[in-house]
Design an enzyme around this catalytic site. Structure first.
Site, PDB file in Angstrom:
ATOM      1  N   GLY A 135      60.947  89.091  27.319  1.00 43.83           N
ATOM      2  CA  GLY A 135      60.361  89.147  28.661  1.00 43.83           C
ATOM      3  C   GLY A 135      61.359  89.633  29.698  1.00 43.83           C
ATOM      4  N   ASP A 148      58.649  95.756  36.856  1.00 41.92           N
ATOM      5  CA  ASP A 148      59.813  95.889  35.965  1.00 41.92           C
ATOM      6  C   ASP A 148      60.565  97.188  36.237  1.00 41.92           C
ATOM      7  OD1 ASP A 148      58.572  93.689  35.000  1.00 41.92           O
ATOM      8  OD2 ASP A 148      57.940  94.578  33.103  1.00 41.92           O
ATOM      9  N   THR A 159      51.404  89.226  39.698  1.00 47.19           N
ATOM     10  CA  THR A 159      50.908  89.558  41.036  1.00 47.19           C
ATOM     11  C   THR A 159      51.009  91.057  41.303  1.00 47.19           C
ATOM     12  OG1 THR A 159      53.118  88.978  41.781  1.00 47.19           O
ATOM     13  CG2 THR A 159      51.385  87.362  42.180  1.00 47.19           C
ATOM     14  N   ASP A 160      51.872  91.751  40.536  1.00 47.97           N
ATOM     15  CA  ASP A 160      52.133  93.160  40.887  1.00 47.97           C
ATOM     16  C   ASP A 160      50.886  94.031  40.767  1.00 47.97           C
ATOM     17  OD1 ASP A 160      52.292  93.078  38.089  1.00 47.97           O
ATOM     18  OD2 ASP A 160      54.205  94.156  37.955  1.00 47.97           O
ATOM     19  N   SER A 211      62.190  92.916  29.968  1.00 50.00           N
ATOM     20  CA  SER A 211      61.880  94.317  30.263  1.00 50.00           C
ATOM     21  C   SER A 211      62.857  95.320  29.679  1.00 50.00           C
ATOM     22  CB  SER A 211      61.804  94.547  31.766  1.00 50.00           C
ATOM     23  OG  SER A 211      60.760  93.831  32.262  1.00 50.00           O
ATOM     24  N   GLU A 266      54.195 103.470  30.332  1.00 49.52           N
ATOM     25  CA  GLU A 266      53.599 102.295  29.672  1.00 49.52           C
ATOM     26  C   GLU A 266      52.085 102.455  29.560  1.00 49.52           C
ATOM     27  OE1 GLU A 266      55.152  99.434  28.607  1.00 49.52           O
ATOM     28  OE2 GLU A 266      57.146  99.729  29.456  1.00 49.52           O
ATOM     29  N   GLU A 312      54.551  86.177  39.508  1.00 52.91           N
ATOM     30  CA  GLU A 312      54.257  86.671  38.163  1.00 52.91           C
ATOM     31  C   GLU A 312      52.793  87.082  38.071  1.00 52.91           C
ATOM     32  OE1 GLU A 312      56.714  87.810  36.230  1.00 52.91           O
ATOM     33  OE2 GLU A 312      57.566  85.811  36.053  1.00 52.91           O
TER      34      GLU A 312
HETATM   35  C1  GLA Z   1      55.183  92.340  32.588  1.00 48.35           C
HETATM   36  C2  GLA Z   1      54.706  93.601  33.301  1.00 48.35           C
HETATM   37  C3  GLA Z   1      54.906  93.489  34.810  1.00 48.35           C
HETATM   38  C4  GLA Z   1      54.340  92.189  35.361  1.00 48.35           C
HETATM   39  C5  GLA Z   1      54.810  91.008  34.522  1.00 48.35           C
HETATM   40  C6  GLA Z   1      54.153  89.718  34.941  1.00 48.35           C
HETATM   41  O1  GLA Z   1      56.570  92.213  32.686  1.00 48.35           O
HETATM   42  O2  GLA Z   1      55.369  94.720  32.824  1.00 48.35           O
HETATM   43  O3  GLA Z   1      54.334  94.596  35.459  1.00 48.35           O
HETATM   44  O4  GLA Z   1      52.957  92.246  35.450  1.00 48.35           O
HETATM   45  O5  GLA Z   1      54.564  91.196  33.146  1.00 48.35           O
HETATM   46  O6  GLA Z   1      54.545  89.372  36.208  1.00 48.35           O
END
Ligand code: GLA
Length: 381
Positions: A120, A169, A33-34, A122, A157, A31
């Site tokens: 959360g 996501d 980390t992307d 997406s 986004e 989480e």
């Molecule tokens: C949101 C963002 C993702 C990622 C997560 C946390 O979902 O859209 O890109 O950073 O939070 O892991």
């Protein structure tokens, strides 16, 4: 959902539309980390967005949201941004496709979804991916690569919705495959499917139904902290492109040069990058107890170091631990939303019952429970 969408499409436009769909996502671990160039480990789920769509021979888009019972009409030029927040996702996808040299002409669309908003999971990526996929199929002979479709969603986004998100996501909702989680290296774009059928366990989400207003600005601030920490480390170690490239020791070297807050954020990220790899190793041994333990460690980090949890989510996490649930943590960006829980089948009923009762007693509203199934991502129906 399909019948309702087609019915509305026919009543508005006098013909049938072509159907496309995409999915929300879960993330087992990895989480925040992307955007730090690290690993993530998501999968698409059985909650998604579906649209009926058809080119209309003009240069205007007319899109109707069944869930909001609203229509939005806009042109395809930069200055045509619609006023409805939900429509900006569709507009953004059109613009980002055009910016990359793709073709977009006017179309009519009706869409609906069942991804819970603010949980959360997406919903916005599902929306972006559905339209990016449809536009690629309808106007571009599917010539835009799948990874680029995910980037179209991500840039939407960034440039039209004010969230400087990573790629996780949109990647998950484009690349999702039934029964598999996907480990993605967000720096190189390499990915690997991992069949995920934890025998004897269930994966369940508990939605606190809390949504924090300032979530997007707090999210962007976390990203800035990470970038500052990476920049400080880079001075000593030029090979550090992203924070995920840094060793823990290298972070200690710059402790006095960065704020305590930035230090804690970076400490979390460096630990989390390693945890994803540890979880993948454990999965290869079918060692779900280790997977679960890592999830608790992630929760601790997200709550205390990254500070994206909240009282309600910490409560659910603590309760899970107390009831011997194998793994539990806040999932997604945080600031409300869900915990993801890895629960032994024999504990499942008691855990859910206790979680609903105790949470309701404490916070005065019931949480929602979602049994998720790992499913396919973007597709034509
Ligand atoms: C949101 C963002 C993702 C990622 C997560 C946390 O979902 O859209 O890109 O950073 O939070 O892991």
């Amino acid at each position: 959902m399909k019948a309702k969408i087609q019915e509305k499409f026919e009543s508005l436009f006098g013909e049938e539309g072509i159907l496309y769909a995409s999915a929300g996502r879960i993330n087992l671990i990895g989480e925040h980390t992307d955007y730090n160039g690290g690993y993530v480990f998501p999968g698409a789920i059985n909650f998604g967005i579906m649209t009926a769509i058809k080119p209309n021979g003009t240069d205007k888009v007319k899109v109707y949201s069944l869930d909001f019972d609203q229509v939005s009409e806009f042109g395809l030029k930069e200055e045509d941004k619609p006023k409805e927040a939900w429509a900006c996702y569709v507009f953004g996808v059109c613009r980002e496709t055009i910016k990359r040299g793709g073709k977009v002409e006017g179309f009519n669309a009706v869409f609906a979804g069942d991804v819970p908003l603010g949980a959360g999971l997406s919903s916005s990526a599902a929306l972006e991916s559905t339209f990016a996929f449809a536009i690629n199929d309808l106007f571009n002979d599917n010539k835009i690569e799948k990874f680029e479709l995910a980037k179209i969603g991500q840039s939407t986004e960034h440039n039209y919705c004010g969230v400087k998100c990573g790629i996780m996501d949109q990647f998950a909702s484009i690349f999702g495959k039934e029964g598999s989680l996907i480990r993605l290296n967000c720096k190189t774009g390499e990915y690997k499917y991992f069949p995920f059928h934890p025998k004897g366990y269930k994966l369940v989400l508990i939605d606190s139904c809390v949504k924090h207003e300032l979530a997007s600005s707090a999210y962007n601030k976390r990203r800035e902290s990470c970038e500052r920490a990476a920049a400080a480390i880079r001075k000593n170690h030029p090979e550090v492109e992203f924070l995920s490239d840094a060793k823990r020791l290298w972070l200690d070297e710059v402790r006095s040069e960065i704020t305590e807050e930035d230090f804690l954020r970076a400490e979390y990220v460096i630990g989390e990058v390693q945890r994803v790899l540890d979880v993948c190793d454990a999965l290869e041994r079918d060692d779900y107890e280790t997977v679960g333990e890592m999830m608790y460690q992630t929760h601790f980090g997200l709550s205390r170091l990254y500070e994206v949890s909240c009282e309600e989510l910490d409560f659910l996490n603590k309760l899970a631990r107390k009831m011997d649930v194998s793994g539990s943590r806040v999932m997604g960006g945080g600031f409300g939303g869900c915990t993801i829980n890895l629960v032994k089948e024999e504990l499942y009923d008691n855990f859910i019952k206790a979680a609903v009762e105790k949470f309701t007693q404490k916070f005065g509203h019931a949480p929602k429970v979602y049994d998720v199934v790992i499913s396919d991502g973007a597709r034509k129906l």
